[in-house]
Write a protein that holds these residues in place. Sequence first.
Motif, PDB file in Angstrom:
ATOM      1  N   PRO A 132       3.600   6.913   2.977  1.00  0.00           N
ATOM      2  CA  PRO A 132       4.537   6.285   2.012  1.00  0.00           C
ATOM      3  C   PRO A 132       4.286   6.863   0.686  1.00  0.00           C
ATOM      4  O   PRO A 132       5.281   6.439  -0.312  1.00  0.00           O
ATOM      5  N   THR A 133       3.122   7.464   0.071  1.00  0.00           N
ATOM      6  CA  THR A 133       3.087   8.060  -1.330  1.00  0.00           C
ATOM      7  C   THR A 133       4.104   9.145  -1.402  1.00  0.00           C
ATOM      8  O   THR A 133       4.839   9.370  -2.373  1.00  0.00           O
ATOM      9  N   SER A 135       7.212   9.511   0.864  1.00  0.00           N
ATOM     10  CA  SER A 135       8.430   9.004   1.204  1.00  0.00           C
ATOM     11  C   SER A 135       8.929   8.073   0.041  1.00  0.00           C
ATOM     12  O   SER A 135      10.230   8.199  -0.473  1.00  0.00           O
ATOM     13  N   GLN A 136       8.201   6.971  -0.327  1.00  0.00           N
ATOM     14  CA  GLN A 136       8.603   6.119  -1.560  1.00  0.00           C
ATOM     15  C   GLN A 136       8.836   6.892  -2.813  1.00  0.00           C
ATOM     16  O   GLN A 136       9.811   6.666  -3.547  1.00  0.00           O
ATOM     17  N   THR A 137       7.887   7.877  -2.974  1.00  0.00           N
ATOM     18  CA  THR A 137       8.157   8.809  -4.254  1.00  0.00           C
ATOM     19  C   THR A 137       9.280   9.379  -4.090  1.00  0.00           C
ATOM     20  O   THR A 137      10.128   9.570  -5.210  1.00  0.00           O
ATOM     21  N   LEU A 140      12.745   7.109  -4.359  1.00  0.00           N
ATOM     22  CA  LEU A 140      13.058   6.364  -5.697  1.00  0.00           C
ATOM     23  C   LEU A 140      13.131   7.254  -6.673  1.00  0.00           C
ATOM     24  O   LEU A 140      13.529   6.602  -8.136  1.00  0.00           O
TER      25      LEU A 140
END
Length: 813
Positions: A132-133, A135-137, A140
């Motif tokens: 998630p560090t 994919s989310q970074t 967004l």
Amino acid sequence: MAAAAERGGSPSLSAGEEEPPLGLDSLVEEAAAAVPSAGFRLTAVRREPAVRLQHGVSGLEPLAWSEDHRVSVSTARSIAVLEQLSDIHSGGQEMVIHRTAVPAPSAACLLKVGPKKEVAECKEKFASSMDPTVSQTFMLDRVFNPEGKSLPPMRGFKYSSWSPLGCDANGRCLLAALTMDNRLTIHANLNRLQWVQLVDLTEIYGERLYEASYKLSKADTPRGELGDFSEFQRRHSMQTPVRMEWSGICTTQQVKHNNECRDVGSVLLAVLFENGNIAVWQFQLPFLGKESITSCNTIESGINSPSVLSWWEYEHNNRKMSGLIVGSAFGPVKILPVNLKAVKGYFTLRQPVVLWQEMDQLPVHSIKCIPLYHPYQKCSCSLVVAARGAYVFWCLLLISKAGLNVHNSHVTGLHSLPIVSMTADKQNGTVYTCSSDGKVRQLIPIFTDIALKFEHQLIKLSEVFGSVRTHGIAVSPCGAYLAVITTEGMTNGLHPVNKNYQVQFVTLKTFEEAAAQLLESSVQNLFRQVDLTDLVRWKILKDKHIPQFLQEALDKKIESCGSTYFWRFKLFLLRILYQSMQKAPSEVMWRPSHEDAKILISDSPGMGSTEDDQEEGTSKQASRQSLCDTGKGMDVDDTADDSLPQSSDVGGREPMEEKLLEIQAQIEAVEMHLTREHMKRVLGEVYLHTWITENTSIPTRGVCDFLMSDDGYDDRTARVLIGHILKKMNKQTFPEHCSLCKEILPFTDRKQAVCSNGHIWLRCFLTYQSCQSLVYRRCLLHDSIARHPTPEDPEWIKRLLQGPCTFCDSPVF
């Protein structure tokens, strides 16, 4: 290096003073220090009109005022450009503004970080990553995804910056624009109605990095592959612009094919990137496009999270020094040396100079560099001011025998909210700051024996515009006006339902101050002082006369100096006075009349006319006119009384008509004087650049005869010059010929040429040649016309055609 600086943990009140202890006495002293002296009191007056924006503002510091008097406003869809004009053909008292816009690109900007296929594969990999560090970074971050997809598209502009005067093909300012999706472009307004994109620097810089394998130098070690997320981030951050600023115009030497050197003007554009690197672009002037790019060098600043950039230019003993001031979002501010090897007369710093080193988490929002003269040290100095939160950080730099002296401190107690915009008047060093609550502070630097202190006063925009919120300010080049972006403020404790963004103007000088500055100006150019001439224009249109002190002072200047600048200033005053005397039209000029013009039967061919019919038509017309006059605010009962003293009314009109004729005669006399002075200049160029009996395409003999045609004109310089030219011409006349009938065009009028068959050609006011084409240029105020240069013209004629208008100093389009 000698450094005298206060480096306390919290900002201090002024230079050379310790922070006072907290208590009632200190609060009283701070309040007393904030009250300005009587000599610096400012009365802000609203100046119409208020310009409503079509979209909301975007970015930091959305307002900028150029040296050629154009205001740029960064909005969510375009950059609105408002050009201030000192119109000589209008009698309206409002400020005359010409409005254009630079539209935002419709396509999103994708930074070049590698081959398209590999980039698409990496984006899909990062978006579907189980970490998630990552994919989310990735999802967004709008730098990675400027097109938006599920997020709203990033449209609008982040920042805009004006170049110095004299950079485009017309000798005006260029506009560097940075969009929200990180596209940096340069635009020019070549025909006044449309902005043209000259170059996309983001695309060019991305290609350079791609060819260099994203290494700044050959000695750099190769980094990881694009599939590594940290490398993917690095390649984006090294080409994501944060701010860009123009330098002053400098001179470089260019070697010709015959090994001769010629001086060429150039300008630098510094671009600050997200990773702290700075790209310094060098452009040859006039800037025409990609072919005008001379070089691009990258500097590593070493500053983490850079936020703002500004040029530092310092002159000491005719030696110019240059550098770049960089501010960080964490607080530090320092000057970086810039190596200008090919630039004449410039020297650079040996090492970076730290102006503020504390990591106090106060982000640097805006930086301004102001050149000043220190009256006590008897030398030039440089004042650097930076907005940090609600405070203003200042740093005074001057060179002495001991080296570079640095004095710095903070000014506190200015605003209760963070500063959202800061601007500076570089002529007198005055700084203006504003917060979002509609409060503007004026800071005036006062020199002391060692450093300086600031005297400041509050300008409440609520007293001028009502309850407003401010989003940006900018001061005009000569300090006459302050432009403010406002929206509605709170009413009865409630926020407005809709936000209407407006650009409003406030006067910072009085008419007397503007007139004195125009008389003592070292610029000697009316176009570069449009904000001052607009204040003078406003005063004359209101009072309908030129103040006596201004007339006397201007006449003394003309008698003692004789410069054509003062003659042009006099012509401007007479033209505005003439417009103030004109009667305003009763109806709008563009609106069609409801009454159709009727032709009397007596005027038609083949029909006779009687005196009775003519008298009847005249009486009907007179009765219709009297009814129209009755409807304009007069009662019916008063028409009989008002219709009696018509003879005295006519007598009252005669003095006004005589006054208008007198002013018109003075205008024509001043125009003739300016024409003769320019004719002498043109003849001087002809004499210096021609051989015996050479046809220069300039009607030399006609200009000579026109100058000597007036018996009352006795100028010994002109007679001597004409005598030398006639000797060179050896009885040759080289007349101009009409391109339609091949007849000779006599030189009898300075504005137009008429052949014997009645063909009329307008004359170029710069070279006095007849413009025998359908395409020509006009002055900004439509004062005169000029022809386009041709490839056959020699260099000295092309230089003449580059000049401004001889009547109003305006550029020619």
